[in-house]
Design a protein around this motif. Structure first.
Motif, PDB file in Angstrom:
ATOM      1  N   UNK A   7      47.077  -0.718  58.611  1.00  0.00           N
ATOM      2  CA  UNK A   7      46.937  -1.980  58.037  1.00  0.00           C
ATOM      3  C   UNK A   7      46.350  -2.056  56.867  1.00  0.00           C
ATOM      4  N   UNK A   8      45.949  -0.570  56.176  1.00  0.00           N
ATOM      5  CA  UNK A   8      45.161  -0.700  55.048  1.00  0.00           C
ATOM      6  C   UNK A   8      45.974  -1.341  53.704  1.00  0.00           C
ATOM      7  N   UNK A   9      47.082  -1.187  53.590  1.00  0.00           N
ATOM      8  CA  UNK A   9      47.584  -1.881  52.401  1.00  0.00           C
ATOM      9  C   UNK A   9      47.414  -3.414  52.579  1.00  0.00           C
ATOM     10  N   UNK A  10      47.761  -4.254  53.480  1.00  0.00           N
ATOM     11  CA  UNK A  10      47.411  -5.568  53.648  1.00  0.00           C
ATOM     12  C   UNK A  10      45.902  -5.899  53.562  1.00  0.00           C
ATOM     13  N   UNK A  63      42.102  -1.521  41.829  1.00  0.00           N
ATOM     14  CA  UNK A  63      43.358  -2.251  42.109  1.00  0.00           C
ATOM     15  C   UNK A  63      44.511  -1.920  41.226  1.00  0.00           C
ATOM     16  N   UNK A  64      45.649  -1.306  41.885  1.00  0.00           N
ATOM     17  CA  UNK A  64      46.717  -0.710  40.996  1.00  0.00           C
ATOM     18  C   UNK A  64      47.919  -1.523  41.491  1.00  0.00           C
ATOM     19  N   UNK A  65      48.172  -2.715  40.672  1.00  0.00           N
ATOM     20  CA  UNK A  65      49.340  -3.429  40.806  1.00  0.00           C
ATOM     21  C   UNK A  65      50.662  -3.041  41.295  1.00  0.00           C
ATOM     22  N   UNK A  66      51.001  -1.397  40.769  1.00  0.00           N
ATOM     23  CA  UNK A  66      52.155  -0.775  40.896  1.00  0.00           C
ATOM     24  C   UNK A  66      52.333  -0.503  42.526  1.00  0.00           C
ATOM     25  N   UNK A  67      51.137  -0.426  43.298  1.00  0.00           N
ATOM     26  CA  UNK A  67      50.915   0.000  44.643  1.00  0.00           C
ATOM     27  C   UNK A  67      50.369  -1.013  45.506  1.00  0.00           C
ATOM     28  N   UNK A  68      50.663  -2.276  45.071  1.00  0.00           N
ATOM     29  CA  UNK A  68      50.194  -3.630  45.588  1.00  0.00           C
ATOM     30  C   UNK A  68      50.742  -3.576  47.097  1.00  0.00           C
ATOM     31  N   UNK A  69      49.726  -3.879  48.324  1.00  0.00           N
ATOM     32  CA  UNK A  69      50.081  -4.155  49.672  1.00  0.00           C
ATOM     33  C   UNK A  69      50.577  -2.541  50.261  1.00  0.00           C
ATOM     34  N   UNK A  70      50.180  -1.440  49.608  1.00  0.00           N
ATOM     35  CA  UNK A  70      50.713  -0.293  50.105  1.00  0.00           C
ATOM     36  C   UNK A  70      49.574   0.623  50.747  1.00  0.00           C
ATOM     37  N   UNK A  71      49.879   1.328  51.937  1.00  0.00           N
ATOM     38  CA  UNK A  71      49.128   2.352  52.351  1.00  0.00           C
ATOM     39  C   UNK A  71      49.038   3.421  51.349  1.00  0.00           C
ATOM     40  N   UNK A  72      47.712   4.125  51.419  1.00  0.00           N
ATOM     41  CA  UNK A  72      47.479   5.405  50.601  1.00  0.00           C
ATOM     42  C   UNK A  72      47.190   4.856  48.984  1.00  0.00           C
ATOM     43  N   UNK A  73      47.050   3.767  48.602  1.00  0.00           N
ATOM     44  CA  UNK A  73      46.888   3.139  47.399  1.00  0.00           C
ATOM     45  C   UNK A  73      45.332   3.576  47.017  1.00  0.00           C
ATOM     46  N   UNK A  81      49.475 -13.547  61.112  1.00  0.00           N
ATOM     47  CA  UNK A  81      49.073 -12.260  61.383  1.00  0.00           C
ATOM     48  C   UNK A  81      49.678 -11.364  60.384  1.00  0.00           C
ATOM     49  N   UNK A  82      48.784 -10.644  59.544  1.00  0.00           N
ATOM     50  CA  UNK A  82      49.258  -9.615  58.603  1.00  0.00           C
ATOM     51  C   UNK A  82      49.178  -8.064  59.441  1.00  0.00           C
ATOM     52  N   UNK A  83      50.172  -7.560  59.869  1.00  0.00           N
ATOM     53  CA  UNK A  83      50.203  -6.239  60.488  1.00  0.00           C
ATOM     54  C   UNK A  83      50.244  -4.850  59.639  1.00  0.00           C
ATOM     55  N   UNK A  84      50.849  -4.053  60.167  1.00  0.00           N
ATOM     56  CA  UNK A  84      50.975  -2.806  59.451  1.00  0.00           C
ATOM     57  C   UNK A  84      51.617  -2.907  58.217  1.00  0.00           C
ATOM     58  N   UNK A  85      51.537  -1.857  57.405  1.00  0.00           N
ATOM     59  CA  UNK A  85      51.855  -1.697  56.015  1.00  0.00           C
ATOM     60  C   UNK A  85      52.931  -0.806  55.605  1.00  0.00           C
TER      61      UNK A  85
END
Length: 166
Positions: free
Chosen positions: A52-55, A88-98, A138-142
């Motif tokens: 869930x790290x992206x969210x 924060x990198x907007x090109x990797x918005x809401x992403x795991x590994x960002x 609920x915000x779950x996996x990314x």
């Protein structure tokens, strides 16, 4: 609201909304409350956090949108939200590994989200309902997290967590 799952932050948000409603001449007692909550059900809280790290990093960024954290927060929460803001990198918005997800800590995740076994998720979500929340988004996996593990966590949430909250 989108202020995390900490009871202290959620009470602050509720009080802020009720004060504003009262100042506008409206009855604060008639308000209903909803909140976004990052939740991933998995036996290992660290695996859940990674799924869930992206969210989590997305919603954490909102806490320090202008470079400093707003509202009550622990020292770790302040440090983490501000580090997420700075990375924060907007090109990797809401992403795991960002880069922003890389600033998350286990301590922050436990404070700001709900990551762990189904029984823990049920307990934390019930506490929000008891606080007066009638809507939980609920915000779950990314995206970019392991799709098979995200799918298992989502199924677990639907099959084990949701029925216990009805």
């Amino acid at each position: 609201f989108a202020v995390g799952a900490s009871a202290e932050r959620l009470r602050w948000a509720m009080d802020t909304a009720q004060t504003a409603r009262s100042a506008a001449g409206l009855d604060p007692g008639t308000m209903e409350f909803g909140t976004y909550v990052n939740v991933v059900a998995h036996d290992d809280p660290e695996v859940a956090r990674r799924l869930g790290e992206g969210g989590l990093s997305l919603f954490a960024r909102f806490q320090a949108m202008h470079g400093h954290t707003v509202g009550p927060v622990s020292t770790e929460g302040k440090r983490t939200t501000e580090a997420i803001h700075d990375a924060y990198d907007m090109t990797r918005h809401n992403r795991a590994g960002s880069p922003q997800a890389g600033r998350l800590t286990s301590e922050f995740a436990a404070e700001f989200g709900v990551f762990g076994p189904s029984s823990y998720c049920i307990e934390r979500l019930r506490s929000l309902i008891e606080m007066g929340f009638t809507r939980l988004m609920i915000v779950g996996g990314t995206r970019e997290a392991d799709p098979a593990e995200v799918s298992k966590a989502e199924a677990r949430f639907v099959e084990e967590v949701l029925p216990a909250l009805r």
